[in-house]
Write a protein that holds these residues in place. Structure first.
Motif, PDB file in Angstrom:
ATOM      1  N   LEU A 178       0.822  -1.207   0.000  1.00 44.12           N
ATOM      2  CA  LEU A 178       0.000   0.000   0.000  1.00 44.12           C
ATOM      3  C   LEU A 178       0.856   1.257   0.000  1.00 44.12           C
ATOM      4  CD1 LEU A 178      -2.071  -1.459   2.873  1.00 44.12           C
ATOM      5  CD2 LEU A 178      -3.205  -0.727   0.802  1.00 44.12           C
ATOM      6  N   HIS A 179       0.418   2.244  -0.763  1.00 43.62           N
ATOM      7  CA  HIS A 179       1.038   3.567  -0.731  1.00 43.62           C
ATOM      8  C   HIS A 179       0.193   4.442   0.187  1.00 43.62           C
ATOM      9  CE1 HIS A 179       1.912   7.633  -2.746  1.00 43.62           C
ATOM     10  NE2 HIS A 179       2.987   7.295  -2.062  1.00 43.62           N
ATOM     11  N   LEU A 180       0.757   4.812   1.357  1.00 43.55           N
ATOM     12  CA  LEU A 180      -0.007   5.524   2.399  1.00 43.55           C
ATOM     13  C   LEU A 180       0.671   6.855   2.763  1.00 43.55           C
ATOM     14  CD1 LEU A 180      -0.715   2.414   4.687  1.00 43.55           C
ATOM     15  CD2 LEU A 180      -2.224   3.395   2.929  1.00 43.55           C
ATOM     16  N   PRO A 181       0.792   7.759   1.820  1.00 42.45           N
ATOM     17  CA  PRO A 181       1.500   9.017   2.109  1.00 42.45           C
ATOM     18  C   PRO A 181       0.762   9.933   3.062  1.00 42.45           C
ATOM     19  CG  PRO A 181       0.492   9.096  -0.063  1.00 42.45           C
ATOM     20  CD  PRO A 181       0.341   7.688   0.414  1.00 42.45           C
ATOM     21  N   ALA A 182      -0.569  10.032   2.945  1.00 46.11           N
ATOM     22  CA  ALA A 182      -1.306  10.964   3.808  1.00 46.11           C
ATOM     23  C   ALA A 182      -1.270  10.509   5.260  1.00 46.11           C
ATOM     24  CB  ALA A 182      -2.748  11.094   3.320  1.00 46.11           C
ATOM     25  N   LEU A 183      -1.383   9.204   5.498  1.00 43.91           N
ATOM     26  CA  LEU A 183      -1.278   8.695   6.869  1.00 43.91           C
ATOM     27  C   LEU A 183       0.123   8.897   7.421  1.00 43.91           C
ATOM     28  CD1 LEU A 183      -3.399   5.422   6.578  1.00 43.91           C
ATOM     29  CD2 LEU A 183      -3.984   7.497   7.855  1.00 43.91           C
ATOM     30  N   SER A 184       1.122   8.841   6.552  1.00 40.93           N
ATOM     31  CA  SER A 184       2.496   9.097   6.994  1.00 40.93           C
ATOM     32  C   SER A 184       2.711  10.574   7.293  1.00 40.93           C
ATOM     33  CB  SER A 184       3.487   8.629   5.917  1.00 40.93           C
ATOM     34  OG  SER A 184       3.349   7.245   5.657  1.00 40.93           O
ATOM     35  N   ILE A 185       2.228  11.441   6.418  1.00 43.70           N
ATOM     36  CA  ILE A 185       2.380  12.892   6.597  1.00 43.70           C
ATOM     37  C   ILE A 185       1.713  13.347   7.889  1.00 43.70           C
ATOM     38  CG2 ILE A 185       1.699  15.153   5.675  1.00 43.70           C
ATOM     39  CD1 ILE A 185       1.985  13.878   2.842  1.00 43.70           C
ATOM     40  N   THR A 186       0.575  12.731   8.214  1.00 41.91           N
ATOM     41  CA  THR A 186      -0.169  13.123   9.419  1.00 41.91           C
ATOM     42  C   THR A 186       0.259  12.331  10.656  1.00 41.91           C
ATOM     43  OG1 THR A 186      -1.950  11.592   8.758  1.00 41.91           O
ATOM     44  CG2 THR A 186      -2.191  13.910   8.119  1.00 41.91           C
ATOM     45  N   SER A 187       1.366  11.599  10.539  1.00 36.62           N
ATOM     46  CA  SER A 187       1.994  10.891  11.672  1.00 36.62           C
ATOM     47  C   SER A 187       1.061   9.879  12.325  1.00 36.62           C
ATOM     48  CB  SER A 187       2.478  11.909  12.723  1.00 36.62           C
ATOM     49  OG  SER A 187       3.385  12.816  12.152  1.00 36.62           O
ATOM     50  N   ASN A 188       0.351   9.121  11.495  1.00 38.22           N
ATOM     51  CA  ASN A 188      -0.583   8.122  12.019  1.00 38.22           C
ATOM     52  C   ASN A 188      -0.087   6.688  11.893  1.00 38.22           C
ATOM     53  OD1 ASN A 188      -3.180   9.318  13.026  1.00 38.22           O
ATOM     54  ND2 ASN A 188      -3.095  10.343  11.037  1.00 38.22           N
ATOM     55  N   MET A 189       1.046   6.464  11.211  1.00 39.05           N
ATOM     56  CA  MET A 189       1.426   5.090  10.891  1.00 39.05           C
ATOM     57  C   MET A 189       1.850   4.275  12.115  1.00 39.05           C
ATOM     58  SD  MET A 189       0.600   4.321   7.920  1.00 39.05           S
ATOM     59  CE  MET A 189       1.251   2.660   8.118  1.00 39.05           C
ATOM     60  N   THR A 190       2.473   4.903  13.114  1.00 35.65           N
ATOM     61  CA  THR A 190       2.856   4.162  14.317  1.00 35.65           C
ATOM     62  C   THR A 190       1.623   3.637  15.038  1.00 35.65           C
ATOM     63  OG1 THR A 190       4.876   5.460  14.591  1.00 35.65           O
ATOM     64  CG2 THR A 190       4.058   4.279  16.522  1.00 35.65           C
ATOM     65  N   ARG A 191       0.642   4.487  15.185  1.00 33.41           N
ATOM     66  CA  ARG A 191      -0.614   4.076  15.835  1.00 33.41           C
ATOM     67  C   ARG A 191      -1.294   2.961  15.037  1.00 33.41           C
ATOM     68  NH1 ARG A 191      -5.590   5.103  14.481  1.00 33.41           N
ATOM     69  NH2 ARG A 191      -4.975   6.733  12.975  1.00 33.41           N
ATOM     70  N   ILE A 192      -1.288   3.088  13.729  1.00 33.02           N
ATOM     71  CA  ILE A 192      -1.945   2.090  12.888  1.00 33.02           C
ATOM     72  C   ILE A 192      -1.219   0.747  12.964  1.00 33.02           C
ATOM     73  CG2 ILE A 192      -2.303   1.463  10.452  1.00 33.02           C
ATOM     74  CD1 ILE A 192      -3.139   4.399  10.015  1.00 33.02           C
TER      75      ILE A 192
END
Length: 357
Positions: A178-192
Motif C-alpha cells: 500500500l502507498h499511504l503518504p497521507a497517513l504518513s504525513i499526518t503521523s498516524n502510521m505508528t498508531r496504525i
C-alpha cells in the motif's frame, strides 16, 4: 528505440501497472504458499545433493507447464539476482550465492516458484491492485498440481510442516503493498501499526521484515497461518486493507481541506526536483516519487501515467540502475544514474498522453 525504452521493454513486470482494484492506493497483492517434501531435511540443513534432488523432483512435477522458465540461481549474475529481489520475484535468501536454489518463473512474472529457499517450495503469485482471492486461486492451482506428484510434509494436527514455525498450518502468507503518504504525513502510521498487530497482522516496509517503508510504501500481511482457513485469512486481510484505504482517503481529504496550498507546494516541489535533479539518493528519490504519486492520485498533477511512478519505485534500486547502465556503479555514480533515469522516464510518461482509463 531509445536506451531507456529498450530497458523498460525488458524490465517492466505487469504488477507495476495501474490496473486492479483500488490501484490508486494498493500497488500490488502477493500470495505465497510454503511447502516441504516428506523425507528431506529443510534447506537450511541439507546437502547439495539433496538440494539437487529436490530441484529435479519439483521441475519434473511442473513439466509441461507452458511459458515457465527454470532458472538456477548459480547461473544468474549477482546484479541480476538482486534485480529479481528488487522486483519482489525472489527473496534475499534465494539470492545468496552460497545457497543452492532456483526459481521457476512464468513469462509474465506473475508467478515465481522458489525452490530450496527457506522451504523446499515457495509458490508466489503477485498481481496489481487488490486481488487476494484471484492470486490465491492461481497459487492453489499450482499447489494442487505439485501435491498430486510430490509427497508433502503434512501433519493431521498441525497442517503443512515448514522450516519456520510461524508458517506451519496453511503455509499461507498473503500481503498487500500500500502507498499511504497521507497517513504518513499526518503521523498516524505508528498508531496504525500497533492496532494492526493486535488484529494478528503486521505492517512492514516494502521489502518485508526489517526493511524501511521507502516512499511511504508499506506491506500489510497476516502473521497467523495455524488455526484459520486460507479463505478466512484472506478475507480478514481484505477487510483490514479496505479499512486502511478508507483511513488513507480520509487523511487525503483532510490535507486538501485544511492545507491545500501546502499540499500542492509539496507535490509540485517534488515534481520539480525529480524532473530537474542531476543527483538523487535513494531515500530522497523515494520520498519525492511518493509526493508525485499522491499528486497524480489527487488530480494535482495531470497527464502523468500512474504506472510510471510504480515502475520508478523499483527501477531506482541499485541493481536496476546498474543493469540500465550496463556496468557496476559506485554509490555516487548510482545517484547520478538514478536522477537521469527518473528524468527520462517521467518525460516519457508525459509524452505518452497520461494515465490509462
Amino acid at each position: 528505440m531509445s536506451s531507456i525504452e529498450n530497458f523498460l521493454k525488458n524490465a517492466v513486470t505487469p504488477w507495476m501497472g495501474p490496473k486492479g482494484e483500488y490501484s490508486n492506493i494498493v500497488m500490488s497483492t502477493r500470495v505465497r504458499l510454503a511447502r516441504n517434501l516428506k523425507g528431506f531435511r529443510f534447506p537450511l540443513d541439507f546437502s547439495r545433493e539433496e538440494a539437487e534432488e529436490v530441484e529435479q523432483k519439483v521441475a519434473a512435477a511442473l513439466g509441461g507447464m507452458e511459458d515457465f522458465s527454470h532458472i538456477p540461481m548459480e547461473s544468474v549474475p549477482a546484479i541480476q539476482r538482486q534485480a529479481l529481489v528488487e522486483k519482489h520475484l525472489i527473496s534475499p535468501q534465494l539470492a545468496d550465492p552460497e545457497r543452492p536454489g532456483s526459481v521457476i518463473l512464468s513469462g509474465d512474472e506473475s508467478v515465481s516458484i522458489m525452490v530450496n529457499e527457506e522451504d523446499h517450495i515457495r509458490i508466489q503469485v503477485i498481481y496489481p491492485g487488490l486481488h487476494l482471492m484471484e492470486a490465491f486461486d492461481r497459487a492453489n492451482d499450482i499447489d494442487n498440481r505439485l501435491e498430486e506428484a510430490l509427497p508433502y510434509a503434512f501433519d493431521g494436527d498441525f497442517g503443512y510442516i515448514t522450516s519456520c514455525p510461524t508458517n506451519t498450518g496453511t503455509g499461507l502468507r498473503a500481503s498487500v503493498m500500500l502507498h499511504l503518504p497521507a497517513l504518513s504525513i499526518t503521523s498516524n502510521m505508528t498508531r496504525i501499526a500497533q492496532a494492526v498487530a493486535r488484529l494478528g497482522m503486521t505492517v512492514r516496509g516494502s521489502y518485508g521484515e526489517g526493511s524501511d517503508a521507502l516512499g511511504n510504501v508499506y506491506q500489510v500481511s497476516n502473521q497467523m497461518t495455524l488455526g484459520k482457513s486460507e479463505r478466512d485469512i484472506l478475507m480478514d486481510l481484505r477487510d483490514l486493507t479496505e479499512r486502511l484505504i478508507e483511513q488513507e482517503e480520509r487523511a487525503r481529504r483532510a490535507l486538501r481541506e485544511h492545507s491545500p496550498m501546502k499540499l500542492e507546494d509539496r507535490v509540485w516541489r517534488s515534481y520539480g526536483i525529480l524532473t530537474n535533479a542531476r543527483v538523487l539518493a535513494t531515500d530522497e528519490a523515494a520520498n519525492r516519487l511518493s509526493d508525485v504519486r499522491l499528486g497524480i492520485d489527487m488530480g494535482i498533477i495531470p497527464d502523468v501515467d500512474l504506472s510510471v511512478l510504480n515502475e520508478l519505485m523499483i527501477f531506482m534500486q541499485p541493481a536496476f540502475l546498474q543493469q540500465y547502465a550496463g556496468e557496476t556503479l559506485q554509490p555516487g555514480e548510482r545517484d547520478v544514474f538514478r536522477a537521469q533515469l527518473i528524468r527520462e522516464r517521467i518525460g516519457m510518461g508525459r509524452q505518452s498522453g497520461g494515465a490509462e482509463d
